[in-house]
Design an enzyme around this catalytic site. Structure first.
Site, PDB file in Angstrom:
ATOM      1  N   SER A 104       0.831  -1.201   0.000  1.00 21.61           N
ATOM      2  CA  SER A 104       0.000   0.000   0.000  1.00 21.61           C
ATOM      3  C   SER A 104       0.872   1.261   0.000  1.00 21.61           C
ATOM      4  O   SER A 104       1.718   1.431  -0.882  1.00 21.61           O
ATOM      5  CB  SER A 104      -0.939  -0.046   1.211  1.00 21.61           C
ATOM      6  N   HIS A 129      -2.275  -1.305  -4.626  1.00 17.46           N
ATOM      7  CA  HIS A 129      -3.731  -1.401  -4.776  1.00 17.46           C
ATOM      8  C   HIS A 129      -4.319  -0.001  -4.903  1.00 17.46           C
ATOM      9  O   HIS A 129      -3.632   1.008  -4.794  1.00 17.46           O
ATOM     10  CB  HIS A 129      -4.351  -2.143  -3.585  1.00 17.46           C
TER      11      HIS A 129
END
Length: 398
Positions: free
Chosen positions: A73, A96
């Site tokens: 992330s 993501h």
């Protein structure tokens, strides 16, 4: 100086010791000296991650980022800031879509959607700048929530090196180990390649695997073209080139097991005295040349026919030698082509690797093409005829 971005029970990217403010304090203390940034984080604030990324990119000293276990992330964004990015052999990299926890009416939620799209656009640009991938590919990886191993991240260009905690394996060392048990003629050919190409890529495992395949094909080619065999009363002797005194002879086609000490008789009556795989003496069979003048007419005709057959055989052998020379010329060209491939830079190799994650619409995916004709395939009609002839001779040999 070392900076650690390690998650703990209370801190993640954007808070405590992992906040952009704390990282700024550490960079100020480093005062321009080279820094190593170690990351083991599941992520956090995308905005703090972008702030840390900007600070590291602007830092005057060299920045080396180490992904020790996980850069997921927001932490993956920070990892992209390194001048050099090194990933542990067992580490993971995850990217993501950005997320937000919010509530409110439709207008407020629509604003959040617009904001998230803008944030994803900025994050995708960071990944594109680091990897060199196009926007379609990067956004496809983001949308799919992509987890990458170290080797996958390297092939896609997100990192520069994999730390596998072992001695580096070089192509040169790999080739030498491969050729250590080969017959002398092959070792001389391969050593010539190593001596004339000293700037070979030393750490690309993909290239090393390709090197092994290339060597297998080269070895098989030389076995078909160079190796010869002589049938004797005891076994078939395999050797390089023409059989002569001082030649090394072997019992197996791979030429690994030397022929035993003995006297061997060939089909044409030659006696070969062999000691520990080395031909010490060749005794020619006793022959008397018939006198054409005293031969009866029928025997003279047979003698002339035999003589013509021998001359035809000599012409046939000359043609085969010419064809084999053509094959060797193609082999030399193939070796040069292989050397060119082995000398490719990491960037060139990386651009040829098709990712497991390539979407159909990606510019990168369009590079996946059918394999080219193997370089060792005979190209000329003369070479193809020689190979076909050699296979037929081997099939019909007693």
């Amino acid at each position: 100086m070392k900076i650690y971005l390690y998650d703990n029970e209370t801190d993640s990217i954007g808070s405590g010791s992992l906040s952009s403010a704390h990282i700024k304090t550490q960079l100020n203390a480093a005062a321009g000296a080279d820094v190593d940034v170690h990351i083991s984080s599941a992520g956090g604030s995308a905005f703090d991650a972008i702030a840390i990324y900007d600070m590291l990119k602007k830092y005057p000293g060299a920045v080396t980022v180490y992904i020790d276990a996980l850069a997921a992330s927001a932490a993956s964004v920070v990892a992209m800031a390194g001048d050099t990015v090194v990933m542990g052999k067992y580490a993971l990299l995850m990217i993501h879509k950005p997320m937000v926890g919010s509530g409110g009416n439709a207008d407020e939620l629509l604003k959040d959607v617009q904001m998230l799209n803008v944030v994803q656009e900025r994050l995708a640009q960071i990944y594109m700048d680091r990897s060199g991938l196009d926007g379609v590919t990067v956004n496809s990886l983001i949308n799919a929530v992509t987890w990458m191993t170290a080797d996958q991240a390297l092939s896609l260009g997100f990192i520069d090196r994999v730390d596998d905690y072992s001695m580096p394996i070089t192509n040169s060392l790999h080739i030498k180990q491969f050729a250590s048990t080969a017959p002398a003629v092959y070792q001389r050919c391969i050593n010539k390649i190593l001596n004339t190409n000293t700037n070979m890529n030393t750490e690309n495992k993909e290239l090393i695997e390709k090197t092994t395949t290339v060597l297998d094909k080269i070895m098989n080619f030389f076995k078909r073209v160079v190796n010869k065999h002589t049938i004797t009363d005891k076994c078939t002797l395999h050797h390089e080139g023409e059989l002569a005194e001082g030649s090394e002879v072997y019992q197996d086609e791979e030429m690994l097991q030397p022929a035993g000490t003995d006297t061997y008789t060939t089909a044409n009556g030659k006696k070969l005295k062999v000691t520990d795989g080395l031909v010490e003496q060749i005794e020619q069979p006793a022959q008397t040349e018939p006198d054409e003048e005293v031969l009866p007419e029928k025997q003279k005709q047979k003698f002339q026919a035999k003589k013509m057959e021998v001359e035809n055989r000599i012409q046939e052998l000359k043609a085969r030698l010419h064809a084999q020379n053509a094959l060797l010329t193609e082999a030399r060209s193939a070796l040069e082509t292989a050397n060119t491939k082995l000398n490719k830079t990491t960037e060139q190799v990386r651009n040829e690797i098709r990712s497991d994650f390539m979407p159909v619409g990606s510019k990168r995916s369009a590079k996946g093409k059918a394999e080219e004709v193997p370089f060792f395939t005979p190209q000329s009609e003369l070479a193809r005829t020689a190979v076909k002839k050699a296979v037929q001779d081997k099939t019909t040999a007693p």
